[in-house]
Design a protein around this motif. Structure first.
Motif, PDB file in Angstrom:
ATOM      1  N   MET A 192       0.807  -1.218   0.000  1.00 34.71           N
ATOM      2  CA  MET A 192       0.000   0.000   0.000  1.00 34.71           C
ATOM      3  C   MET A 192       0.844   1.274   0.000  1.00 34.71           C
ATOM      4  O   MET A 192       0.373   2.339  -0.365  1.00 34.71           O
ATOM      5  CB  MET A 192      -0.954   0.025   1.202  1.00 34.71           C
ATOM      6  N   ASP A 193       2.129   1.141   0.382  1.00 30.72           N
ATOM      7  CA  ASP A 193       3.005   2.311   0.404  1.00 30.72           C
ATOM      8  C   ASP A 193       3.760   2.514  -0.913  1.00 30.72           C
ATOM      9  O   ASP A 193       4.605   3.392  -1.014  1.00 30.72           O
ATOM     10  CB  ASP A 193       3.998   2.210   1.561  1.00 30.72           C
ATOM     11  N   ASP A 194       3.456   1.727  -1.928  1.00 27.41           N
ATOM     12  CA  ASP A 194       4.165   1.829  -3.204  1.00 27.41           C
ATOM     13  C   ASP A 194       3.179   1.757  -4.376  1.00 27.41           C
ATOM     14  O   ASP A 194       3.366   0.986  -5.309  1.00 27.41           O
ATOM     15  CB  ASP A 194       5.223   0.726  -3.312  1.00 27.41           C
ATOM     16  N   ILE A 195       2.152   2.561  -4.302  1.00 27.87           N
ATOM     17  CA  ILE A 195       1.168   2.629  -5.386  1.00 27.87           C
ATOM     18  C   ILE A 195       1.491   3.860  -6.225  1.00 27.87           C
ATOM     19  O   ILE A 195       1.596   4.970  -5.685  1.00 27.87           O
ATOM     20  CB  ILE A 195      -0.271   2.681  -4.834  1.00 27.87           C
ATOM     21  N   PRO A 196       1.684   3.696  -7.527  1.00 26.54           N
ATOM     22  CA  PRO A 196       2.093   4.817  -8.388  1.00 26.54           C
ATOM     23  C   PRO A 196       0.899   5.709  -8.769  1.00 26.54           C
ATOM     24  O   PRO A 196       0.399   5.665  -9.886  1.00 26.54           O
ATOM     25  CB  PRO A 196       2.701   4.116  -9.599  1.00 26.54           C
ATOM     26  N   TYR A 197       0.472   6.531  -7.819  1.00 28.57           N
ATOM     27  CA  TYR A 197      -0.707   7.372  -8.044  1.00 28.57           C
ATOM     28  C   TYR A 197      -0.535   8.303  -9.250  1.00 28.57           C
ATOM     29  O   TYR A 197      -1.486   8.509  -9.998  1.00 28.57           O
ATOM     30  CB  TYR A 197      -1.037   8.191  -6.793  1.00 28.57           C
ATOM     31  N   ASP A 198       0.665   8.845  -9.445  1.00 29.65           N
ATOM     32  CA  ASP A 198       0.890   9.732 -10.595  1.00 29.65           C
ATOM     33  C   ASP A 198       0.708   8.981 -11.915  1.00 29.65           C
ATOM     34  O   ASP A 198       0.165   9.522 -12.875  1.00 29.65           O
ATOM     35  CB  ASP A 198       2.293  10.355 -10.557  1.00 29.65           C
ATOM     36  N   LEU A 199       1.158   7.756 -11.962  1.00 29.83           N
ATOM     37  CA  LEU A 199       1.007   6.950 -13.168  1.00 29.83           C
ATOM     38  C   LEU A 199      -0.462   6.598 -13.401  1.00 29.83           C
ATOM     39  O   LEU A 199      -0.940   6.635 -14.542  1.00 29.83           O
ATOM     40  CB  LEU A 199       1.856   5.678 -13.077  1.00 29.83           C
ATOM     41  N   ILE A 200      -1.195   6.284 -12.347  1.00 25.77           N
ATOM     42  CA  ILE A 200      -2.631   6.019 -12.472  1.00 25.77           C
ATOM     43  C   ILE A 200      -3.337   7.261 -13.007  1.00 25.77           C
ATOM     44  O   ILE A 200      -4.208   7.166 -13.880  1.00 25.77           O
ATOM     45  CB  ILE A 200      -3.230   5.563 -11.124  1.00 25.77           C
ATOM     46  N   ALA A 201      -2.948   8.434 -12.511  1.00 21.86           N
ATOM     47  CA  ALA A 201      -3.547   9.683 -12.990  1.00 21.86           C
ATOM     48  C   ALA A 201      -3.295   9.870 -14.483  1.00 21.86           C
ATOM     49  O   ALA A 201      -4.204  10.217 -15.246  1.00 21.86           O
ATOM     50  CB  ALA A 201      -2.996  10.870 -12.203  1.00 21.86           C
ATOM     51  N   GLU A 202      -2.056   9.628 -14.904  1.00 16.52           N
ATOM     52  CA  GLU A 202      -1.735   9.780 -16.326  1.00 16.52           C
ATOM     53  C   GLU A 202      -2.471   8.746 -17.177  1.00 16.52           C
ATOM     54  O   GLU A 202      -3.008   9.062 -18.243  1.00 16.52           O
ATOM     55  CB  GLU A 202      -0.226   9.680 -16.538  1.00 16.52           C
ATOM     56  N   LEU A 203      -2.538   7.516 -16.698  1.00 18.62           N
ATOM     57  CA  LEU A 203      -3.269   6.464 -17.409  1.00 18.62           C
ATOM     58  C   LEU A 203      -4.737   6.857 -17.590  1.00 18.62           C
ATOM     59  O   LEU A 203      -5.314   6.639 -18.653  1.00 18.62           O
ATOM     60  CB  LEU A 203      -3.162   5.147 -16.638  1.00 18.62           C
ATOM     61  N   ALA A 204      -5.321   7.462 -16.577  1.00 25.98           N
ATOM     62  CA  ALA A 204      -6.737   7.839 -16.632  1.00 25.98           C
ATOM     63  C   ALA A 204      -7.026   8.847 -17.739  1.00 25.98           C
ATOM     64  O   ALA A 204      -8.136   8.882 -18.268  1.00 25.98           O
ATOM     65  CB  ALA A 204      -7.177   8.397 -15.279  1.00 25.98           C
ATOM     66  N   THR A 205      -6.053   9.638 -18.113  1.00 25.41           N
ATOM     67  CA  THR A 205      -6.264  10.679 -19.136  1.00 25.41           C
ATOM     68  C   THR A 205      -6.194  10.149 -20.558  1.00 25.41           C
ATOM     69  O   THR A 205      -6.548  10.860 -21.500  1.00 25.41           O
ATOM     70  CB  THR A 205      -5.209  11.799 -19.012  1.00 25.41           C
ATOM     71  N   LYS A 206      -5.753   8.935 -20.746  1.00 29.14           N
ATOM     72  CA  LYS A 206      -5.379   8.427 -22.063  1.00 29.14           C
ATOM     73  C   LYS A 206      -6.536   8.021 -22.977  1.00 29.14           C
ATOM     74  O   LYS A 206      -6.315   7.813 -24.165  1.00 29.14           O
ATOM     75  CB  LYS A 206      -4.435   7.227 -21.913  1.00 29.14           C
ATOM     76  N   MET A 207      -7.760   7.888 -22.448  1.00 32.33           N
ATOM     77  CA  MET A 207      -8.842   7.377 -23.287  1.00 32.33           C
ATOM     78  C   MET A 207     -10.171   8.029 -22.901  1.00 32.33           C
ATOM     79  O   MET A 207     -10.566   7.987 -21.744  1.00 32.33           O
ATOM     80  CB  MET A 207      -8.919   5.858 -23.125  1.00 32.33           C
ATOM     81  N   SER A 208     -10.840   8.604 -23.894  1.00 33.74           N
ATOM     82  CA  SER A 208     -12.159   9.206 -23.684  1.00 33.74           C
ATOM     83  C   SER A 208     -13.239   8.125 -23.817  1.00 33.74           C
ATOM     84  O   SER A 208     -12.964   7.032 -24.332  1.00 33.74           O
ATOM     85  CB  SER A 208     -12.408  10.295 -24.725  1.00 33.74           C
TER      86      SER A 208
END
Length: 157
Positions: free
Chosen positions: A121-137
């Motif tokens: 739980m202390d090593d979740i790449p939140y920034d990467l999840i945020a970027e992934l979320a932007t990739k597809m409408s």
């Protein structure tokens, strides 16, 4: 673990304390970064963002009464999971994610077809999840779904 809830808040309320913050963070990241048009709801007993019937009336081919699923997240027994249908259907997106993951996380990627598992739980790449979320409408997802998933489910005449 399966949690039954009628709302995302109800789902989060049932979680063990050590998972509540992680799941709430993932939810917030998705709410803030997913393109307009995805709807939030509980789908398959987990918090999800879907393409609603008002946008895609045909719904999900496995159960047309359900909206088209896109991304879900859940607290499982030994990990937190992020289920991203777009990664499963888009080879380039998958390759991008796999290449980016080590830049954001010190642990090895633990992934199935659409499931990304986070055991620490202390090593979740939140920034990467945020970027992934932007990739597809929603429209990108609908087109990809119809092109890759629906084409495979249609039987030849």
């Amino acid at each position: 673990m399966t949690y039954e809830a009628n709302s995302v808040e109800g789902y989060i309320d049932q979680l063990p304390e050590e998972r509540k913050e992680v799941i709430a963070n993932i939810r917030k990241i998705l709410q803030e970064n997913l393109p307009e048009g995805f709807s939030e709801q509980v789908n398959y007993n987990m918090p999800s963002f879907v393409v609603s019937h008002s946008i895609y009336p045909g719904g999900y081919h496995c159960d047309p009464k359900l909206p088209l699923p896109f991304i879900s997240y859940a607290s499982q027994k030994n990990f937190v999971a992020l289920y991203h249908m777009g990664i499963y259907a888009n080879k380039e997106l998958m390759e991008w994610f796999v290449a980016e993951y080590p830049k954001h996380c010190k642990r090895k990627l633990d992934m199935g077809k659409s499931c990304i598992r986070f055991k620490k739980m202390d090593d979740i790449p939140y920034d990467l999840i945020a970027e992934l979320a932007t990739k597809m409408s929603p429209n990108d997802w609908i087109n990809l779904y119809e092109e890759n998933v629906m084409k495979q489910t249609k039987k030849p005449k």
